[in-house]
Design a protein around this motif. Structure first.
Motif, PDB file in Angstrom:
ATOM      1  N   UNK A  66      11.314 -46.188 -12.873  1.00 53.31           N
ATOM      2  CA  UNK A  66      11.271 -47.322 -12.579  1.00 53.31           C
ATOM      3  C   UNK A  66      10.014 -47.587 -11.557  1.00 53.31           C
ATOM      4  N   UNK A  67       9.791 -46.569 -10.997  1.00 56.37           N
ATOM      5  CA  UNK A  67       8.578 -46.617  -9.930  1.00 56.37           C
ATOM      6  C   UNK A  67       8.288 -44.853 -10.062  1.00 56.37           C
ATOM      7  N   UNK A  68       6.828 -44.797  -9.737  1.00 54.98           N
ATOM      8  CA  UNK A  68       6.222 -43.688  -9.214  1.00 54.98           C
ATOM      9  C   UNK A  68       5.678 -43.468  -7.866  1.00 54.98           C
ATOM     10  N   UNK A  69       5.126 -42.330  -7.702  1.00 53.39           N
ATOM     11  CA  UNK A  69       4.669 -42.065  -6.358  1.00 53.39           C
ATOM     12  C   UNK A  69       3.200 -42.755  -6.141  1.00 53.39           C
ATOM     13  N   UNK A  70       3.074 -43.320  -4.688  1.00 53.31           N
ATOM     14  CA  UNK A  70       2.078 -44.042  -4.513  1.00 53.31           C
ATOM     15  C   UNK A  70       2.250 -45.678  -4.834  1.00 53.31           C
ATOM     16  N   UNK A  75      14.401 -50.827  -5.514  1.00 54.47           N
ATOM     17  CA  UNK A  75      15.492 -49.906  -6.060  1.00 54.47           C
ATOM     18  C   UNK A  75      16.589 -49.928  -5.457  1.00 54.47           C
ATOM     19  N   UNK A  76      17.725 -49.642  -6.257  1.00 55.26           N
ATOM     20  CA  UNK A  76      19.182 -49.696  -5.852  1.00 55.26           C
ATOM     21  C   UNK A  76      19.671 -48.315  -5.286  1.00 55.26           C
ATOM     22  N   UNK A  77      20.426 -48.471  -4.293  1.00 55.84           N
ATOM     23  CA  UNK A  77      21.160 -47.450  -3.568  1.00 55.84           C
ATOM     24  C   UNK A  77      22.292 -47.011  -4.288  1.00 55.84           C
ATOM     25  N   UNK A  78      22.526 -45.722  -4.833  1.00 55.07           N
ATOM     26  CA  UNK A  78      23.507 -45.268  -5.518  1.00 55.07           C
ATOM     27  C   UNK A  78      24.526 -44.251  -4.819  1.00 55.07           C
ATOM     28  N   UNK A  79      23.861 -43.805  -3.715  1.00 57.40           N
ATOM     29  CA  UNK A  79      24.631 -42.681  -2.685  1.00 57.40           C
ATOM     30  C   UNK A  79      24.146 -42.841  -1.343  1.00 57.40           C
ATOM     31  N   UNK A  80      24.873 -42.472  -0.462  1.00 62.43           N
ATOM     32  CA  UNK A  80      24.244 -42.184   1.079  1.00 62.43           C
ATOM     33  C   UNK A  80      25.149 -40.996   1.671  1.00 62.43           C
ATOM     34  N   UNK A  84      20.564 -39.697   4.727  1.00 57.83           N
ATOM     35  CA  UNK A  84      19.958 -40.464   4.228  1.00 57.83           C
ATOM     36  C   UNK A  84      20.747 -41.298   3.053  1.00 57.83           C
ATOM     37  N   UNK A  85      19.865 -41.950   2.062  1.00 58.40           N
ATOM     38  CA  UNK A  85      20.112 -42.733   0.965  1.00 58.40           C
ATOM     39  C   UNK A  85      19.506 -42.126  -0.081  1.00 58.40           C
ATOM     40  N   UNK A  86      20.099 -42.472  -1.323  1.00 59.68           N
ATOM     41  CA  UNK A  86      19.489 -41.925  -2.603  1.00 59.68           C
ATOM     42  C   UNK A  86      19.472 -43.471  -3.434  1.00 59.68           C
ATOM     43  N   UNK A  87      18.439 -43.314  -4.124  1.00 63.73           N
ATOM     44  CA  UNK A  87      18.126 -44.637  -4.727  1.00 63.73           C
ATOM     45  C   UNK A  87      17.771 -44.294  -6.388  1.00 63.73           C
ATOM     46  N   UNK A  88      18.116 -45.146  -7.310  1.00 68.32           N
ATOM     47  CA  UNK A  88      18.055 -44.935  -8.885  1.00 68.32           C
ATOM     48  C   UNK A  88      16.656 -45.117  -9.135  1.00 68.32           C
ATOM     49  N   UNK A  89      16.090 -44.202  -9.728  1.00 71.58           N
ATOM     50  CA  UNK A  89      14.656 -44.053 -10.466  1.00 71.58           C
ATOM     51  C   UNK A  89      14.685 -44.398 -11.821  1.00 71.58           C
ATOM     52  N   UNK A  90      16.100 -44.528 -12.505  1.00 75.54           N
ATOM     53  CA  UNK A  90      15.953 -44.853 -13.710  1.00 75.54           C
ATOM     54  C   UNK A  90      15.709 -43.696 -14.746  1.00 75.54           C
TER      55      UNK A  90
END
Length: 284
Positions: A66-70, A75-80, A84-90
Motif C-alpha cells: 500500500x506504500x513504500x519507503x519515502x 494506513x490502518x492500525x491492526x495492532x498496538x 507503538x502501533x502496527x499498520x497494515x501494508x497490504x
C-alpha cells in the motif's frame, strides 16, 4: 545495493526450503514460494518489494504494498503494544510506528496518514505520523497554476492541509471547498498562490484563464447531454452548483458569463439554456 522498503530487480539463483533465493550480486533475499511466479527459471530477473522479516532475514514479495519507503500513505492500525502501533501494508508485513513517532496515540481500526522511512539503526521499515518532520518546507519547484496531486492529512479552522506531490504541504481554504474532505482523501489540485516563506495556497479547481476555457467546454457538454438546459442559474446556491458540477459558484458564473457573451446560452435565476440558432446560420 538493495533498497529496503522499495522495489528491486533481483536475479533468481537457487531454491531452498524457505523459498527462492534472489540476489543483486551481493546480498541474498528469500522469496516465499507462495509469492513466486510458477514459470520462473534460474537466471530470471524479478521485480520484487524487499523488506526485513522479524527474524532479520531479507524477504521479498511480488504482492503490491500500500506504500513504500519515502512515501506518505493512509494506513490502518491492526495492532498496538507498549512500544507503538502496527499498520497494515497490504503484503502480510506490518509497518511499526514507535510511540515517539505518533502525533496522537494510535488506536486499532483507525487509519492515519503517515510517512514511511527506514530506521537507521536496523534498516527496518518504520512509519511516523509527525508529518512536518518529513515535509520539504525550505524550497520547492512549484509555480502558480501547476496541477498537483494532493493527499489530505489534517483539518483546521482555516481549511484542509494536504501533502503536495509527496513532498510539500499546502492549504485548501474552507470557503473554497464544497465537499466534505477527510484525512486520506486523494484529489487532483492546483497551486493557487505561493506566499511568503514558501507557504502554498491550493485549489481543487483549475487556476486562471485556462480554467474558464475548460469550464466552458464542460458546461457545453453538460448542456448538450441534458437536452440543452442545466437547472442551475444566478440564484443557485454554491452547494447545489458544486453537487452537480463540482465547481465553485464563482467559477460557474465566470464560465456562463463567457458563454452568454458569445450568445451561446441564455441565463436566468435558476437555469442556463442553450441558444438554438437558425438552421441557415448554423449551416454557414
Amino acid at each position: 545495493m538493495i533498497d529496503i522498503g522499495k522495489y528491486n530487480e533481483l536475479r533468481f539463483i537457487k531454491k531452498t526450503n524457505a523459498g527462492l533465493i534472489l540476489t543483486d550480486g551481493e546480498k541474498e533475499v528469500v522469496l516465499p514460494y507462495q509469492h513466486a511466479p510458477q514459470d520462473i527459471e534460474l537466471g530470471d530477473n524479478l521485480h520484487v518489494f524487499v523488506y526485513i522479516h522479524s527474524d532479520g532475514r531479507l524477504m521479498a514479495t511480488t504482492e503490491t504494498p500500500l506504500a513504500m519507503v519515502d512515501e506518505f500513505a493512509f494506513l490502518e492500525v491492526v495492532d498496538t503494544n507498549e512500544q507503538g502501533a502496527f499498520l497494515d501494508m497490504g503484503i502480510g508485513k506490518d509497518v511499526f510506528v514507535p510511540e515517539r513517532e505518533q502525533k496522537r496515540p494510535m488506536k486499532i481500526g483507525q487509519k492515519y496518514v503517515v510517512f514511511l522511512y527506514t530506521d537507521e539503526r536496523n534498516e527496518r521499515i518504520t512509519a511516523s505520523s509527525r508529518l512536518t518532520d518529513f515535509i520539504d518546507q525550505d524550497s520547492h519547484d512549484l509555480e502558480e497554476g501547476d496541477e498537483v496531486s494532493l493527499l489530505i492529512f489534517d483539518e483546521s479552522d482555516l481549511g484542509y492541509s494536504a501533502i503536495i506531490n509527496q513532498q510539500y504541504a499546502g492549504l485548501l481554504y474552507h470557503n473554497e471547498v464544497f465537499e466534505d474532505l477527510q484525512p486520506g482523501d486523494v484529489r487532483r489540485g492546483f497551486v493557487k498562490k505561493i506566499r511568503e516563506e514558501n507557504k502554498i495556497d491550493l485549489s481543487l479547481q483549475v487556476i486562471g484563464f485556462r480554467h474558464i476555457l475548460d469550464l466552458k467546454d464542460s458546461l457545453m457538454i453538460e448542456l448538450q447531454e441534458n437536452g440543452g438546459i442545466i437547472n442551475l442559474g444566478d440564484k443557485s446556491s454554491p452547494e447545489d452548483i458544486y453537487n452537480q458540477l463540482k465547481i465553485s459558484k464563482k467559477a460557474f458564473k465566470k464560465a456562463i458569463g463567457s458563454l452568454y457573451k458569445e450568445r451561446l446560452v441564455v441565463v436566468s435565476d435558476d437555469s442556463v439554456k442553450l441558444v438554438i440558432k437558425p438552421a441557415d446560420e448554423t449551416a454557414g
